[in-house]
Scaffold this active site. Structure first.
Site, PDB file in Angstrom:
ATOM      1  N   GLU A 162      -7.650   9.135   2.478  1.00  0.00           N
ATOM      2  CA  GLU A 162      -8.402   7.936   2.808  1.00  0.00           C
ATOM      3  C   GLU A 162      -8.736   7.156   1.545  1.00  0.00           C
ATOM      4  OE1 GLU A 162     -12.084   6.825   5.766  1.00  0.00           O
ATOM      5  OE2 GLU A 162     -11.988   8.827   4.934  1.00  0.00           O
TER       6      GLU A 162
ATOM      7  N   SER B 263     -14.766   3.556  13.522  1.00  0.00           N
ATOM      8  CA  SER B 263     -14.075   2.262  13.565  1.00  0.00           C
ATOM      9  C   SER B 263     -13.234   2.121  14.827  1.00  0.00           C
ATOM     10  CB  SER B 263     -13.175   2.099  12.340  1.00  0.00           C
ATOM     11  OG  SER B 263     -13.955   2.141  11.181  1.00  0.00           O
TER      12      SER B 263
ATOM     13  N   GLN C 251     -11.669   7.707  13.895  1.00  0.00           N
ATOM     14  CA  GLN C 251     -12.259   8.846  13.182  1.00  0.00           C
ATOM     15  C   GLN C 251     -13.690   9.053  13.659  1.00  0.00           C
ATOM     16  OE1 GLN C 251     -14.874   8.137  11.099  1.00  0.00           O
ATOM     17  NE2 GLN C 251     -14.603   5.916  11.017  1.00  0.00           N
TER      18      GLN C 251
ATOM     19  N   GLU D 183     -20.613   5.363  -4.878  1.00  0.00           N
ATOM     20  CA  GLU D 183     -21.509   6.208  -5.683  1.00  0.00           C
ATOM     21  C   GLU D 183     -21.044   7.664  -5.629  1.00  0.00           C
ATOM     22  OE1 GLU D 183     -22.616   3.727  -3.651  1.00  0.00           O
ATOM     23  OE2 GLU D 183     -22.977   2.501  -5.432  1.00  0.00           O
TER      24      GLU D 183
END
Lengths: 325, 400
Positions: free
Chosen positions: B246, B163, B125, B383
């Site tokens: 995801e 990644s 990604q 968050e």
């Protein structure tokens, strides 16, 4: 696999919810009944229970051959979420658990199904029976044995003022399905906790939307939002465990027995987090006796250890057991 | 309601279990985050594909076996219970593929998915940028229209935290195609080869030094029109559907955590002092939370065709809001569970074993712990997820 309430189940839950919501302040709604109960006036609470029993609630715990409607722990759990949400007072968990486990020959089942009578039983870990001085009959549970009980002491006040804790001494042994009584008591206590937690979250969200400080709603502050989000997450993931626990009580449904102690732990944790957060979000208002949200707030703590402490539930999960302790 | 699997679901489970027992290597593969490990994991993807287990929920003609959501959950349970390796194809299969199913063309599905399932094309990604992390819409990398090479786009910019981009074949991500538009508009979702002229990949060592992610520099990298997903300028919408996948069930299936919780329970039995009730409580708690996520998955699978309003996921979860918002709850829940579960394992292993990363018998717990630490950060920080839960699920006012 269909891990989803069916249409009948959902419509029954709606019936209970509407009944409790419509029992408005004028004819003594659940909160007024809870306050009256704490003050020694049990008539409104008993009337509320009669109305609930009129929907067939305790009959969902009793097979047809014993005069009930069947054996429906998931439906009962959903109904007790509503009872917890509305802070309905009285030994309702104990009454329904006893209706499920007492033998038909005892003569009590029919009286409990009608809603005319309330029954209670000692929580073995606590050694007390809730509201035994008010109930029409009390039982003592010790190990696998059940006996009728006699009130032995003056009631002690719980931190939930709607609960009175009473020591009882056993009289005559009664042949009962104590496994079913204990399992159902644990399940329905967990359900009440989940309902109390949901009421606390909903009340806190409404308050945070409207309470203004620094010229804006306090609910727009991230510090407040994130606490409420944590409560939402805890409740969200306690609910599937509650249904898993209900299926485990039924035992012919493919559930894991550990789902029951897991449900008690998760619902107690979520309700406790909801209570602490509600207290913080409401500021001093949440710390008052007169505010209705303090009913579930105090109940969440009182029920935390009832019918399965956290340690006992953890031990049951690790041992693969259905019953905590 | 029940938790009893149908005869067909049980047969599916038995078939998966038998295949995995016959094929999962006895020794764990070398770490996915190294060149050697990446190659070994790619070979494992090929083996999965040959057995028909690479992407069970896809249609057969694209390399799957047309499994239901429930069957997919079952497969993931069996996969991780068998001790099989983490999936090197996860970015492709779990993130890009669902986006293509929702927004891609038939041509794209037919061209991209079979090699993805076969492990021939491993995807990375390319979302984050140095100045666009949680605030993804602040991204600056751009795609410019070009008439060259038969028409398409030229990519310029700088992506990061990608990644395994050092080893992967292709990447997908968001690029600004209309610099004049409001920041959530004018973004397009594009796919590009990592070995194309103009691409420079610089590996970044993660916490344990392994080159698990990389930054990608793009200088006039050509992308044909055929590799735009959805309409140009409409990339944000497609990206949010990827984000939902995801954060939701698909990236981190419950089976991953139920298997780890079961391993943790065994570790506790073997290693723990029986009187350490604090550790026992943490082991039980990890099992309870993994089970909660598993049951939530069953509820979602049961509700999937028509999403009933009060499934056991509750009024706020799968029921009342779009699944993307429930996925924020999932993401908070599994990422924090994963850390607590692995921390408990390290404490059970104790001094020494709880510290030795290379070659030790318990190194997998250490590797899992390092991996888990990233959970609350990637796929949108927790968050940001809490903001989404508070605003979209609970209806609290916007603002920070």
């Amino acid at each position: 696999m269909r891990f989803l309430p069916d249409e009948d189940h959902r419509s029954y839950t709606d019936t209970v919810r509407r009944l409790l919501a419509d029992a408005g302040p004028s004819d003594a709604g659940p909160c007024e009944a809870a306050r009256a109960w704490a003050a020694g006036d049990h008539a409104p609470g008993r009337a509320l229970w009669q109305a609930l029993a009129g929907t067939g609630l305790p009959a969902l715990a009793v097979p047809e051959e014993r005069g009930g409607l069947g054996w429906f722990p998931p439906e009962l759990a959903a109904a007790f979420v509503e009872i917890g949400r509305a802070s309905v007072p009285g030994p309702l968990v104990e009454t329904v658990a006893l209706a499920a486990g007492l033998p038909a020959a005892s003569g009590w089942t029919a009286r409990l199904l009608s809603g005319d009578r309330l029954a209670t039983v000692t929580d073995p870990a606590a050694g007390y029976a809730v509201d035994a001085q008010i109930a029409d009959v009390a039982f003592v549970l010790e190990g696998d044995g059940l006996a009728t009980g006699t009130v032995a002491d003056a009631p002690s006040r719980s931190l939930d003022p709607g609960r009175h804790l009473v020591r009882c001494v056993p009289d005559e042994a009664v042949a009962a399905d104590t496994r079913r009584i204990r399992a159902l008591a644990t399940l329905l206590t967990a359900a009440q906790l989940l309902g109390a937690g949901e009421a606390l979250l909903q009340g806190s969200v409404e308050y945070a939307k409207h309470r203004q400080q620094f010229g804006r709603p306090v609910g727009s502050f991230q510090a407040v939002k994130h606490q409420l989000a944590n409560v939402a997450v805890a409740l969200e993931f306690a609910r599937p465990l509650l249904y898993g626990g209900a299926l485990a009580v039924r035992s012919d449904t493919g559930a894991d027995p550990r789902d029951l102690p897991a449900a008690k732990t998760a619902c107690a944790h979520a309700a406790h987090l909801a209570a602490r957060t509600a207290l913080q979000v409401h500021g001093a208002l949440g710390y008052t006796d007169e505010y209705d949200l303090t009913l579930p707030l105090r109940k969440a703590r009182a029920l935390h250890g009832a019918w399965g402490t956290r340690a006992a539930c953890h031990a049951a999960v690790l041992a693969g057991d259905l019953l905590p302790g | 309601m029940d938790l009893e699997f149908s005869a067909a679901e049980q047969a599916f489970r038995a078939e998966a279990r038998a295949w995995l027992r016959a094929h999962v290597p006895d020794r764990p593969l070398p770490s996915l985050e190294t060149a050697e490990g990446f190659a070994a994991h790619r070979a494992w993807e090929r083996e999965l594909y040959a057995g028909g287990w690479s992407a069970v929920s896809w249609p057969r003609e694209l390399g799957g076996r047309g499994a239901s959501l429930t069957e997919w959950l079952i497969f993931e349970e069996e996969y991780y219970a068998a001790g099989a390796a983490g999936r090197v194809s996860q970015n492709g299969i779990n993130l890009l593929a669902p986006t293509l199913f929702a927004h891609g063309t038939e041509e794209q599905l037919a061209r991209i998915l079979p090699p993805m399932a076969a492990g021939e094309t491993i995807w990375a990604q390319a979302w984050s940028e140095p100045e666009a992390g949680s605030d993804l819409a602040a991204l600056r990398s751009r795609a410019e229209r070009t008439g060259q090479y038969g028409g398409g786009w030229l990519l310029y910019g700088h992506k990061t935290w990608s990644s395994r981009a050092a080893f992967a074949d292709r990447a997908f991500g968001l690029f600004r195609t209309d610099p004049e538009a409001e920041r959530h508009r004018g973004l397009s979702y594009l796919m590009f080869p990592l070995d194309a002229p103009g691409v420079t990949v610089r590996p970044i060592g993660r916490l344990d030094g392994k080159p698990a992610f990389a930054e990608i520099f793009l200088d006039a990298v050509f992308v044909p029109d055929a590799d735009v997903i959805g309409e140009p300028g409409d990339g944000w919408r497609a990206a949010m559907s990827t984000a939902g996948n995801e954060r939701g069930l698909t990236l981190r299936a419950p089976g991953r955590f139920t298997a780890a919780a079961e391993r943790l329970r065994r570790l506790w039995r073997e290693r723990a002092a029986t009187d350490d009730t604090a550790l026992a409580g943490r082991v039980a708690d990890a099992w309870i939370r993994a089970r909660a996520y598993q049951l939530a998955g069953y509820a979602a699978a049961s509700a999937a065709p028509g999403a009933a309003a009060d499934s056991p996921r509750g009024e706020r979860g799968t029921g009342a809001g779009p699944a993307a918002f429930a996925s924020s709850m999932n993401k908070i829940f599994w990422s924090e569970l994963d850390i607590d579960l692995h921390e408990t394992a390290l404490d059970l292993l104790g001094p020494g074993a709880g510290e030795i990363t290379e070659g030790g018998p318990d190194a997998e717990w250490l590797d899992g712990w390092v991996f888990a630490l990233a959970g609350p950060v990637y796929a949108g920080t927790n968050e940001i997820q809490r903001d989404i839960v508070a605003e979209r699920v609970l209806g609290l006012p916007r603002g920070r």
